[in-house]
Design a protein around this motif. Structure first.
Motif, PDB file in Angstrom:
ATOM      1  N   PHE A  66       0.848  -1.197   0.000  1.00  0.00           N
ATOM      2  CA  PHE A  66       0.000   0.000   0.000  1.00  0.00           C
ATOM      3  C   PHE A  66       0.884   1.248   0.000  1.00  0.00           C
ATOM      4  CE2 PHE A  66       0.619  -1.202   4.442  1.00  0.00           C
ATOM      5  CZ  PHE A  66       1.014  -0.010   5.031  1.00  0.00           C
ATOM      6  N   TYR A  69       0.781   7.304   1.791  1.00  0.00           N
ATOM      7  CA  TYR A  69      -0.297   8.190   2.271  1.00  0.00           C
ATOM      8  C   TYR A  69      -1.465   7.429   2.891  1.00  0.00           C
ATOM      9  CZ  TYR A  69      -2.573   7.122  -2.226  1.00  0.00           C
ATOM     10  OH  TYR A  69      -3.144   6.489  -3.297  1.00  0.00           O
ATOM     11  N   ARG A  70      -1.546   6.100   2.706  1.00  0.00           N
ATOM     12  CA  ARG A  70      -2.640   5.294   3.267  1.00  0.00           C
ATOM     13  C   ARG A  70      -2.293   4.735   4.647  1.00  0.00           C
ATOM     14  NH1 ARG A  70      -7.655   5.472   2.077  1.00  0.00           N
ATOM     15  NH2 ARG A  70      -8.041   3.257   2.246  1.00  0.00           N
ATOM     16  N   TYR A  73      -4.501   6.070   7.703  1.00  0.00           N
ATOM     17  CA  TYR A  73      -5.886   5.583   7.657  1.00  0.00           C
ATOM     18  C   TYR A  73      -5.956   4.094   8.012  1.00  0.00           C
ATOM     19  CZ  TYR A  73     -10.540   4.442   5.900  1.00  0.00           C
ATOM     20  OH  TYR A  73     -11.840   4.006   5.808  1.00  0.00           O
ATOM     21  N   ARG A 127      -6.198   0.748  -2.580  1.00  0.00           N
ATOM     22  CA  ARG A 127      -6.578   1.651  -3.668  1.00  0.00           C
ATOM     23  C   ARG A 127      -7.508   2.765  -3.191  1.00  0.00           C
ATOM     24  NH1 ARG A 127      -3.017   2.272  -5.765  1.00  0.00           N
ATOM     25  NH2 ARG A 127      -4.120   3.716  -7.111  1.00  0.00           N
ATOM     26  N   SER A 128      -7.392   3.182  -1.942  1.00  0.00           N
ATOM     27  CA  SER A 128      -8.086   4.342  -1.343  1.00  0.00           C
ATOM     28  C   SER A 128      -9.600   4.179  -1.215  1.00  0.00           C
ATOM     29  CB  SER A 128      -7.799   5.627  -2.145  1.00  0.00           C
ATOM     30  OG  SER A 128      -6.427   5.905  -2.116  1.00  0.00           O
ATOM     31  N   PRO A 130     -12.748   3.475   0.992  1.00  0.00           N
ATOM     32  CA  PRO A 130     -12.976   3.506   2.450  1.00  0.00           C
ATOM     33  C   PRO A 130     -13.430   2.151   2.976  1.00  0.00           C
ATOM     34  CG  PRO A 130     -14.682   4.735   1.281  1.00  0.00           C
ATOM     35  CD  PRO A 130     -13.652   4.379   0.270  1.00  0.00           C
ATOM     36  N   GLN A 188      -8.843   6.648  -8.557  1.00  0.00           N
ATOM     37  CA  GLN A 188      -7.656   7.037  -7.778  1.00  0.00           C
ATOM     38  C   GLN A 188      -6.401   6.738  -8.594  1.00  0.00           C
ATOM     39  OE1 GLN A 188      -7.447   8.563  -4.867  1.00  0.00           O
ATOM     40  NE2 GLN A 188      -5.229   8.429  -4.671  1.00  0.00           N
TER      41      GLN A 188
END
Length: 383
Positions: A66, A69-70, A73, A127-128, A130, A188
């Motif tokens: 991943f 930036y993830r 989260y 892959r962003s 949620p 994305q």
């Protein structure tokens, strides 16, 4: 008696067998469309432990990387991921040093497809997508599709424009596509992640690929809307919908530049072109061939002298142009001042007198009188 009856019965001929076959076909007709269609409200039964009581033979695992930036989260939502996968007896591990997520089966895992769903879950999270949407992949009637669009367009600028076209103004195109396909779509980077039923995913993939091929998504959205309305009619389910669907022709706006000099093709003739005339042929036609040498020389000299005379004449005309005077403009006649109108001297004198009486910045007499009258009225009212 039995033998007599057997002898009396005729043997079945070829005509009788054909008739019997036809009767059988008429008796039991099978509609193929009924076999292909799924009845409304039907659902596949859920896979339980009773279907596979002994569990799996070997352990299987999947890992996915991943982006950086993830990380924040995934740290927050990882306990929820472990809880959701724990219900299906699948272990999940998050490695922040390597930047990877791993899912593995356990001895208690009974569903062999649970590990595939877990793999899709960690792919969607990478892959962003949620967590609230990604968890739906663990349901039986939900699937996912990750469409790679990065390598479909060469130029980066055109890729960004087409990706923005897929989103639409304020995400309106993407929202319309989600409503028509019953899928969640996430654009994305270089991928488009879609989550929903199988029929919807098929349509999403088609729209995304067509958009990257410079076909506007609004055309596909129109066809989806028509299909949605046609699906409501039970009579049209078995028929083809081609007559109802719009056919959009691709227009190429860029026209080829036309050349300045157009080469027009001559009409084809099987005969060769005529042979050009030689000098002797030309002399024979004009009669010069039969003249003597003196006469030929004299004729040439006359032609040269005629040419020289023309050249001298032209040169002389060009020299004389400098001595030709230019054309003068016609003189404009000046109009005499009209003495018919008499000046009123007395009126001017009165104006001067009135101007002398007035002070600079002073009000006219009428306005002064009105002001005085207004002041007097105010004083009376106060009393």
């Amino acid at each position: 008696m039995a033998a007599a009856t057997e002898e009396a019965e005729p043997e079945p001929g070829p005509r009788q067998t054909e008739k019997q076959k036809k009767n059988k076909k008429k008796a039991a007709p099978v509609d193929e469309s009924e076999l292909l269609t799924v009845p409304d409200g039907w659902k596949e039964p859920a896979f339980t432990r009773e279907d596979n009581p002994k569990g799996l033979l070997e352990e299987s695992s999947f890992a996915t990387l991943f982006p950086k930036y993830r990380e924040a989260y995934l740290k927050e939502c990882w306990p929820l991921v472990q809880k959701a996968l724990g219900e299906h007896y699948v272990n999940a591990a998050l490695d922040l040093i390597e930047g990877s997520m791993t899912v593995t089966t356990t001895k208690k895992t009974f569903d062999p497809y649970a590990i595939i769903r877990a793999r899709d879950l960690i792919k969607l999270l990478a892959r962003s997508v949620p967590f609230e949407q990604a968890v739906r992949i663990l349901q039986d009637d939900v699937a996912c599709d990750i469409i790679k669009i990065g390598s479909l367009v060469r130029k980066r600028e055109t890729f960004i424009k087409r990706r923005a076209r897929l989103l639409g103004p304020k995400g309106s195109t993407l929202k319309a596509l989600e409503l028509l396909t019953n899928c969640y779509i996430m654009v994305q980077g270089n991928t488009v992640s879609a989550l929903g039923p199988f029929s919807g995913l098929k349509e999403v993939r088609k729209v995304v690929l067509d958009t990257m091929k410079n076909i506007h998504p609004i055309y596909n959205i129109k066809t989806l809307m028509i299909k949605r309305e046609l699906a409501k009619d039970p009579e049209l389910r078995t028929q083809s919908w081609e007559r109802f669907l719009p056919k959009f022709k691709r227009k190429n706006l860029k026209k080829r530049k036309e050349p300045k000099k157009k080469n027009t093709k001559k009409e084809y003739t099987p005969f060769p072109p005529p042979q050009p005339e030689s000098q002797i042929d030309k002399e024979l036609a004009s009669g010069e061939y039969f003249l003597k040498e003196r006469q030929k020389k004299r004729k040439k000299m006359e032609e040269i002298k005629a040419k020289q005379a023309d050249a001298i004449k032209k040169r002389q005309e060009e020299r004389n142009k400098a001595f030709i005077p230019p054309k003068e403009k016609p003189a404009v006649k000046t109009k005499k001042a009209s003495t018919e109108k008499k000046i009123d001297i007395e009126a001017i004198k009165e104006k001067v007198k009135n101007a002398k009486k007035k002070k600079l910045g002073a009000l006219p007499e009428e306005e002064v009188k009105l002001k005085m009258a207004a002041d007097e009225k105010k004083k009376k009212k106060k009393k």
